[in-house]
Design a protein around this motif. Structure first.
Motif, PDB file in Angstrom:
ATOM      1  N   ALA A 188       0.821  -1.209   0.000  1.00  0.00           N
ATOM      2  CA  ALA A 188       0.000   0.000   0.000  1.00  0.00           C
ATOM      3  C   ALA A 188       0.856   1.261   0.000  1.00  0.00           C
ATOM      4  CB  ALA A 188      -0.931  -0.002   1.209  1.00  0.00           C
ATOM      5  N   THR A 189       0.491   2.201  -0.879  1.00  0.00           N
ATOM      6  CA  THR A 189       1.113   3.526  -0.968  1.00  0.00           C
ATOM      7  C   THR A 189       0.020   4.496  -1.420  1.00  0.00           C
ATOM      8  OG1 THR A 189       1.692   3.349  -3.315  1.00  0.00           O
ATOM      9  CG2 THR A 189       3.321   2.510  -1.714  1.00  0.00           C
ATOM     10  N   PHE A 190       0.421   5.726  -1.760  1.00  0.00           N
ATOM     11  CA  PHE A 190      -0.563   6.692  -2.246  1.00  0.00           C
ATOM     12  C   PHE A 190      -1.075   6.336  -3.637  1.00  0.00           C
ATOM     13  CE2 PHE A 190      -1.628  11.253  -3.544  1.00  0.00           C
ATOM     14  CZ  PHE A 190      -2.824  11.254  -2.842  1.00  0.00           C
ATOM     15  N   VAL A 191      -0.424   5.407  -4.349  1.00  0.00           N
ATOM     16  CA  VAL A 191      -0.979   4.932  -5.625  1.00  0.00           C
ATOM     17  C   VAL A 191      -1.785   3.654  -5.422  1.00  0.00           C
ATOM     18  CG1 VAL A 191       0.735   6.037  -7.098  1.00  0.00           C
ATOM     19  CG2 VAL A 191       1.181   3.738  -6.220  1.00  0.00           C
ATOM     20  N   GLY A 192      -2.153   3.383  -4.190  1.00  0.00           N
ATOM     21  CA  GLY A 192      -3.002   2.243  -3.867  1.00  0.00           C
ATOM     22  C   GLY A 192      -3.040   2.039  -2.366  1.00  0.00           C
ATOM     23  N   ARG A 193      -4.068   2.543  -1.717  1.00  0.00           N
ATOM     24  CA  ARG A 193      -4.173   2.438  -0.261  1.00  0.00           C
ATOM     25  C   ARG A 193      -4.787   1.108   0.184  1.00  0.00           C
ATOM     26  NH1 ARG A 193      -1.109   6.537   1.390  1.00  0.00           N
ATOM     27  NH2 ARG A 193      -2.086   8.582   1.635  1.00  0.00           N
ATOM     28  N   GLN A 194      -5.735   0.598  -0.605  1.00  0.00           N
ATOM     29  CA  GLN A 194      -6.552  -0.531  -0.173  1.00  0.00           C
ATOM     30  C   GLN A 194      -6.720  -1.547  -1.306  1.00  0.00           C
ATOM     31  OE1 GLN A 194      -7.437  -1.076   2.861  1.00  0.00           O
ATOM     32  NE2 GLN A 194      -7.140   0.902   3.845  1.00  0.00           N
ATOM     33  N   PRO A 195      -7.108  -2.786  -0.972  1.00  0.00           N
ATOM     34  CA  PRO A 195      -7.181  -3.860  -1.974  1.00  0.00           C
ATOM     35  C   PRO A 195      -8.378  -3.747  -2.915  1.00  0.00           C
ATOM     36  CG  PRO A 195      -7.789  -4.704   0.186  1.00  0.00           C
ATOM     37  CD  PRO A 195      -7.293  -3.307   0.406  1.00  0.00           C
ATOM     38  N   ILE A 196      -8.194  -2.964  -3.970  1.00  0.00           N
ATOM     39  CA  ILE A 196      -9.161  -2.909  -5.063  1.00  0.00           C
ATOM     40  C   ILE A 196      -8.422  -3.265  -6.351  1.00  0.00           C
ATOM     41  CG2 ILE A 196     -10.556  -1.166  -3.885  1.00  0.00           C
ATOM     42  CD1 ILE A 196      -9.480   0.897  -5.890  1.00  0.00           C
ATOM     43  N   ALA A 197      -9.168  -3.548  -7.406  1.00  0.00           N
ATOM     44  CA  ALA A 197      -8.560  -3.967  -8.669  1.00  0.00           C
ATOM     45  C   ALA A 197      -7.892  -2.790  -9.369  1.00  0.00           C
ATOM     46  CB  ALA A 197      -9.622  -4.579  -9.579  1.00  0.00           C
ATOM     47  N   GLN A 198      -6.934  -3.105 -10.212  1.00  0.00           N
ATOM     48  CA  GLN A 198      -6.171  -2.066 -10.910  1.00  0.00           C
ATOM     49  C   GLN A 198      -7.069  -1.196 -11.785  1.00  0.00           C
ATOM     50  OE1 GLN A 198      -2.196  -3.210 -12.042  1.00  0.00           O
ATOM     51  NE2 GLN A 198      -2.462  -2.354 -14.075  1.00  0.00           N
ATOM     52  N   ALA A 199      -8.020  -1.789 -12.474  1.00  0.00           N
ATOM     53  CA  ALA A 199      -9.073  -1.050 -13.179  1.00  0.00           C
ATOM     54  C   ALA A 199     -10.372  -1.383 -12.448  1.00  0.00           C
ATOM     55  CB  ALA A 199      -9.144  -1.451 -14.646  1.00  0.00           C
ATOM     56  N   HIS A 200     -10.819  -0.496 -11.587  1.00  0.00           N
ATOM     57  CA  HIS A 200     -11.849  -0.851 -10.593  1.00  0.00           C
ATOM     58  C   HIS A 200     -13.265  -0.869 -11.138  1.00  0.00           C
ATOM     59  CE1 HIS A 200     -12.520   3.479 -10.408  1.00  0.00           C
ATOM     60  NE2 HIS A 200     -11.255   3.665 -10.075  1.00  0.00           N
ATOM     61  N   GLY A 201     -13.532  -0.180 -12.249  1.00  0.00           N
ATOM     62  CA  GLY A 201     -14.860  -0.230 -12.851  1.00  0.00           C
ATOM     63  C   GLY A 201     -15.946   0.395 -11.994  1.00  0.00           C
ATOM     64  N   MET A 202     -15.609   1.439 -11.227  1.00  0.00           N
ATOM     65  CA  MET A 202     -16.571   2.085 -10.335  1.00  0.00           C
ATOM     66  C   MET A 202     -16.502   3.597 -10.512  1.00  0.00           C
ATOM     67  SD  MET A 202     -15.847  -0.250  -6.918  1.00  0.00           S
ATOM     68  CE  MET A 202     -17.358   0.171  -6.028  1.00  0.00           C
ATOM     69  N   THR A 203     -17.543   4.280 -10.058  1.00  0.00           N
ATOM     70  CA  THR A 203     -17.519   5.733  -9.983  1.00  0.00           C
ATOM     71  C   THR A 203     -16.995   6.147  -8.613  1.00  0.00           C
ATOM     72  OG1 THR A 203     -19.735   6.003  -9.050  1.00  0.00           O
ATOM     73  CG2 THR A 203     -19.577   5.798 -11.455  1.00  0.00           C
TER      74      THR A 203
END
Length: 408
Positions: A188-203
């Motif tokens: 985890a870093t500022f380019v990814g804090r939590q376990p979501i997909a690389q292309a998350h498909g959400m708003t």
């Protein structure tokens, strides 16, 4: 330091691409801000309000919502909070505008970049606001930092005892499905804090709902203002909205389409096209030739072709040096998979160019959320094997994601 009107108007990120008409027979979608304004700002209820936004926080006629709200007596807008690149968008990647008073409105602008937890909560407390509003255009990739600005601001608002309101905007590359590896928490870093997909498909509103229930130790009092007229299958041009670059190297919706895959080249010694007019579509390095384009074209990836290309970046990697590589040409965006394509480009680049190397800090691990991509490609794995490695974790994220989706 205050920014002059001349400097603001000279900033590239203020140049909006004109809005296309909505698809035939459909009314234009309305953003969360448009829905909020049409309701007379009742959700804000006259409270002292601060807004986290940047140049993408605009109306359909390309006015900034801060200017619109500041002029409206129904809104008590008392502060603005700027993310990476700044509220007015004058800073490059890894920069911000600092603390200043906005010359257009006189409002105090606070810097949120690289602040989180109690330090950011203290900024919210010092501003004196009761309600914090978030309205920033995302591009659909885990490593695009605005969604982690959202996360950090939600966490800090909970610590500071503030209400939090998210005004939704379209995911420009659709919300049809999540793709790519899921972050492992130890990366985890500022380019990814939590376990979501690389292309998350959400708003952003859907992500806020997921963050609040799945990841925040103390949930924030959260309100989300949904869009109207947006469908999960819509690309950005279906929204009938102008495009404002969310950051200096995201000039068009076409950039967003490839970004969740080709941004992985930030973790290599190849240029990811920064310093060109087609960032993330142009990739290359000194010594790369036409063999790369030929090798990746042979894979027959759906919806995309690759052209041998030569370019000289004006800044960033290989500044002022002509390099060889490829240009990514999406031919059918409905079937194009940016993450799989990005992996294929990495695999083939390593095979055809003996100079290929990862960044010494293993930044690729931070971008992809684990060391799998780097170690598997180094071990000689092909595209299918690398992509197959994350499918179980991706399926679990897709199941979690379903609970928080707002649109059909």
């Amino acid at each position: 330091m205050p920014l002059s009107r001349r400097n603001l108007l000279a900033t590239a990120t203020l140049a909006a691409v004109p809005a296309p008409p909505p698809p035939h027979g459909r009314a234009a979608s309305r953003t969360g801000f448009e829905v909020l304004a049409a309701d007379g700002y009742r959700l804000l209820d006259g409270r002292k309000t601060g807004i986290v936004t940047n140049p993408t926080g605009i109306t359909r006629d390309a006015r900034h919502i801060v200017d619109v709200m500041h002029e409206d007596p129904r809104v008590r807008l008392t502060a603005v909070f700027g993310p990476e690149h700044g509220f007015r968008g004058t800073a490059q990647a890894g920069g911000s505008e600092g603390r200043y008073d906005d010359p257009e409105t006189g409002l105090p602008v606070y810097d949120t970049y690289l602040k989180s937890g109690q330090a950011l909560a203290d900024v919210f407390t010092a501003s004196g606001v009761d309600t914090i509003v978030f309205d920033i255009q995302d591009v659909g990739a885990r490593f695009y930092t605005y969604i982690w600005t959202l996360y950090d601001c939600m966490e800090a608002a909970a610590l500071a005892g503030k209400r939090f309101v998210v005004l939704d905007r379209p995911n420009p590359v659709t919300g049809r499905e999540a793709r790519g590896p899921v972050l492992h928490k130890e990366f985890a870093t500022f380019v990814g804090r939590q376990p979501i997909a690389q292309a998350h498909g959400m708003t952003v509103a859907e992500l806020a709902r997921l963050f609040n229930k799945e990841f925040l130790a103390t949930p924030v009092p959260l309100e989300t203002v949904r869009m109207t007229g947006w469908r999960r299958s819509d690309f950005y041009d279906a929204a009938g909205l102008p495009w404002v670059p969310p950051s200096p190297n995201m000039p068009t919706p076409d950039t967003a389409l490839v970004y969740s895959g080709t941004c992985m080249f930030e973790g290599t010694n190849l240029s990811e096209g920064r310093g060109t007019t087609r960032p993330f579509e142009l990739l290359g390095a000194e010594g790369v030739d036409g063999r790369w384009a030929a090798a990746v074209n042979e894979l027959g990836l759906p919806g995309v072709r690759f052209r041998e290309a030569y370019f000289a970046p004006t800044f960033s990697k290989f500044q002022g040096t002509t390099v060889g590589g490829v240009q990514v040409h999406v031919t059918d965006r409905a079937v194009y998979d940016p993450v799989r394509t990005g992996i294929a480009l990495l695999v083939t680049a390593r095979k055809v160019w003996e100079g290929f190397a990862w960044r010494p800090d293993d930044w690729i691990d931070k971008l992809t959320g684990s060391d799998w991509v780097r170690t598997m490609i180094d071990a000689g794995a092909g595209t299918d094997e690398v992509v197959g490695a994350w499918q179980r974790e991706l399926a679990a994220f897709r199941r979690t994601r379903e609970e928080y989706l707002l649109y059909g």
